[in-house]
Write a protein that holds these residues in place. Sequence first.
Motif, PDB file in Angstrom:
ATOM      1  N   SER A   1       6.058  -9.273 -18.290  1.00 52.80           N
ATOM      2  CA  SER A   1       6.027  -8.962 -19.724  1.00 52.80           C
ATOM      3  C   SER A   1       4.648  -8.471 -20.151  1.00 52.80           C
ATOM      4  N   ARG A   2       3.578  -9.085 -19.610  1.00 51.58           N
ATOM      5  CA  ARG A   2       2.226  -8.611 -19.950  1.00 51.58           C
ATOM      6  C   ARG A   2       2.033  -7.172 -19.493  1.00 51.58           C
ATOM      7  N   THR A   3       2.519  -6.867 -18.292  1.00 50.75           N
ATOM      8  CA  THR A   3       2.383  -5.508 -17.769  1.00 50.75           C
ATOM      9  C   THR A   3       3.113  -4.517 -18.662  1.00 50.75           C
ATOM     10  N   SER A   4       4.321  -4.874 -19.054  1.00 49.35           N
ATOM     11  CA  SER A   4       5.099  -4.002 -19.927  1.00 49.35           C
ATOM     12  C   SER A   4       4.397  -3.792 -21.269  1.00 49.35           C
ATOM     13  N   ARG A   5       3.939  -4.891 -21.869  1.00 53.28           N
ATOM     14  CA  ARG A   5       3.243  -4.778 -23.160  1.00 53.28           C
ATOM     15  C   ARG A   5       1.927  -4.009 -23.017  1.00 53.28           C
ATOM     16  N   ALA A   6       1.234  -4.219 -21.920  1.00 50.39           N
ATOM     17  CA  ALA A   6      -0.040  -3.512 -21.705  1.00 50.39           C
ATOM     18  C   ALA A   6       0.195  -2.016 -21.550  1.00 50.39           C
ATOM     19  N   ARG A   7       1.221  -1.654 -20.800  1.00 53.49           N
ATOM     20  CA  ARG A   7       1.541  -0.222 -20.625  1.00 53.49           C
ATOM     21  C   ARG A   7       1.932   0.407 -21.963  1.00 53.49           C
ATOM     22  N   GLN A   8       2.712  -0.325 -22.756  1.00 55.31           N
ATOM     23  CA  GLN A   8       3.093   0.187 -24.076  1.00 55.31           C
ATOM     24  C   GLN A   8       1.868   0.356 -24.963  1.00 55.31           C
ATOM     25  N   ALA A   9       0.987  -0.619 -24.939  1.00 56.64           N
ATOM     26  CA  ALA A   9      -0.221  -0.544 -25.759  1.00 56.64           C
ATOM     27  C   ALA A   9      -1.097   0.621 -25.324  1.00 56.64           C
ATOM     28  N   LEU A  10      -1.246   0.797 -24.018  1.00 57.52           N
ATOM     29  CA  LEU A  10      -2.053   1.903 -23.500  1.00 57.52           C
ATOM     30  C   LEU A  10      -1.424   3.241 -23.884  1.00 57.52           C
TER      31      LEU A  10
ATOM     32  N   ARG B   1      -5.884  -5.748 -19.794  1.00 58.50           N
ATOM     33  CA  ARG B   1      -6.727  -5.045 -18.805  1.00 58.50           C
ATOM     34  C   ARG B   1      -6.593  -5.698 -17.434  1.00 58.50           C
ATOM     35  N   GLU B   2      -6.616  -7.016 -17.425  1.00 57.31           N
ATOM     36  CA  GLU B   2      -6.555  -7.759 -16.164  1.00 57.31           C
ATOM     37  C   GLU B   2      -5.250  -7.486 -15.418  1.00 57.31           C
ATOM     38  N   VAL B   3      -4.135  -7.564 -16.111  1.00 65.15           N
ATOM     39  CA  VAL B   3      -2.849  -7.385 -15.451  1.00 65.15           C
ATOM     40  C   VAL B   3      -2.658  -5.928 -15.010  1.00 65.15           C
ATOM     41  N   LEU B   4      -3.100  -4.967 -15.807  1.00 62.31           N
ATOM     42  CA  LEU B   4      -2.997  -3.567 -15.388  1.00 62.31           C
ATOM     43  C   LEU B   4      -3.912  -3.262 -14.203  1.00 62.31           C
ATOM     44  N   ALA B   5      -5.083  -3.870 -14.197  1.00 67.58           N
ATOM     45  CA  ALA B   5      -6.007  -3.666 -13.074  1.00 67.58           C
ATOM     46  C   ALA B   5      -5.405  -4.193 -11.780  1.00 67.58           C
ATOM     47  N   LEU B   6      -4.712  -5.312 -11.855  1.00 72.92           N
ATOM     48  CA  LEU B   6      -4.122  -5.891 -10.645  1.00 72.92           C
ATOM     49  C   LEU B   6      -2.861  -5.155 -10.210  1.00 72.92           C
TER      50      LEU B   6
ATOM     51  N   GLN C   1       0.831  -1.209   0.000  1.00 72.83           N
ATOM     52  CA  GLN C   1       0.000   0.000   0.000  1.00 72.83           C
ATOM     53  C   GLN C   1       0.859   1.251   0.000  1.00 72.83           C
ATOM     54  N   HIS C   2       1.931   1.222   0.780  1.00 63.14           N
ATOM     55  CA  HIS C   2       2.830   2.381   0.857  1.00 63.14           C
ATOM     56  C   HIS C   2       3.504   2.633  -0.498  1.00 63.14           C
ATOM     57  N   ARG C   3       3.953   1.562  -1.130  1.00 64.88           N
ATOM     58  CA  ARG C   3       4.585   1.702  -2.452  1.00 64.88           C
ATOM     59  C   ARG C   3       3.592   2.224  -3.487  1.00 64.88           C
ATOM     60  N   ALA C   4       2.371   1.715  -3.424  1.00 64.04           N
ATOM     61  CA  ALA C   4       1.350   2.171  -4.374  1.00 64.04           C
ATOM     62  C   ALA C   4       1.064   3.649  -4.162  1.00 64.04           C
TER      63      ALA C   4
ATOM     64  N   PHE D   1      -1.149  -4.721  -6.580  1.00 66.96           N
ATOM     65  CA  PHE D   1      -0.556  -6.013  -6.282  1.00 66.96           C
ATOM     66  C   PHE D   1       0.858  -6.061  -6.842  1.00 66.96           C
ATOM     67  N   SER D   2       1.728  -6.783  -6.167  1.00 63.84           N
ATOM     68  CA  SER D   2       3.081  -6.986  -6.686  1.00 63.84           C
ATOM     69  C   SER D   2       3.010  -7.944  -7.873  1.00 63.84           C
ATOM     70  N   TYR D   3       4.120  -8.033  -8.604  1.00 69.26           N
ATOM     71  CA  TYR D   3       4.155  -8.963  -9.726  1.00 69.26           C
ATOM     72  C   TYR D   3       3.919 -10.395  -9.237  1.00 69.26           C
ATOM     73  N   GLN D   4       4.559 -10.745  -8.122  1.00 67.84           N
ATOM     74  CA  GLN D   4       4.421 -12.107  -7.605  1.00 67.84           C
ATOM     75  C   GLN D   4       2.991 -12.383  -7.162  1.00 67.84           C
ATOM     76  N   GLU D   5       2.370 -11.432  -6.475  1.00 68.26           N
ATOM     77  CA  GLU D   5       0.985 -11.616  -6.044  1.00 68.26           C
ATOM     78  C   GLU D   5       0.062 -11.763  -7.252  1.00 68.26           C
ATOM     79  N   THR D   6       0.305 -10.958  -8.264  1.00 70.04           N
ATOM     80  CA  THR D   6      -0.492 -11.045  -9.479  1.00 70.04           C
ATOM     81  C   THR D   6      -0.291 -12.396 -10.159  1.00 70.04           C
TER      82      THR D   6
END
Length: 174
Positions: free
Chosen positions: A144-153, A115-120, A71-74, A126-131
């Motif tokens: 990698s999904r997060t990176s690709r999703a951010r690039q796409a967005l 959408r799912e990975v960015l939402a999490l 929560q603090h990091r977020a 959530f951390s990468y491991q939690e996700t």
Amino acid sequence: MLTRTRFETRFARYQQRLYGFAVAMTGDRDRARDLLHDCVLRAASARERPVNEPAFRAWLFTIMRNLWIDQHRAAERQSRMLETLSDAMPVSLDSMAVESFAVRQAFELLSHDHREVLALVDISGFSYQETADLLGVPRGTVMSRTSRARQALAGLLADDSPKVVPLSRKTGQV
């Protein structure tokens, strides 16, 4: 009269100490209650719990500490992002509403996995491991999904041409 589950009985032994720990970390009783609630949910939904009491107690405090760190990091990420945005350009409430709409519209155009990975990761914190644990995929896949999703967005937001988003999704579509 409702009877307590074994988990509730075990958790009740440490509830006050967990709350005190949460107050010490957050410095705020309301936030501490929220943190305790999140800890209860996380612990209660765990597939496996330590059997012996010292390990169970340590496990609960570790859950709470990790939740607080997440929560603090977020909050820090959000603060840095808002600071960067405010430094980049003066924003009026009208332009913020337009930008917010544009982001939501672009988000809807992403694939379900993106959408799912960015939402999490980005929205829920959530951390990468939690996700990865939540989705049942390797941590590297989430990264990698997060990176690709951010690039796409970012690509969708950078493109000046308007996008048409349907008002409602057909049922059964993912």
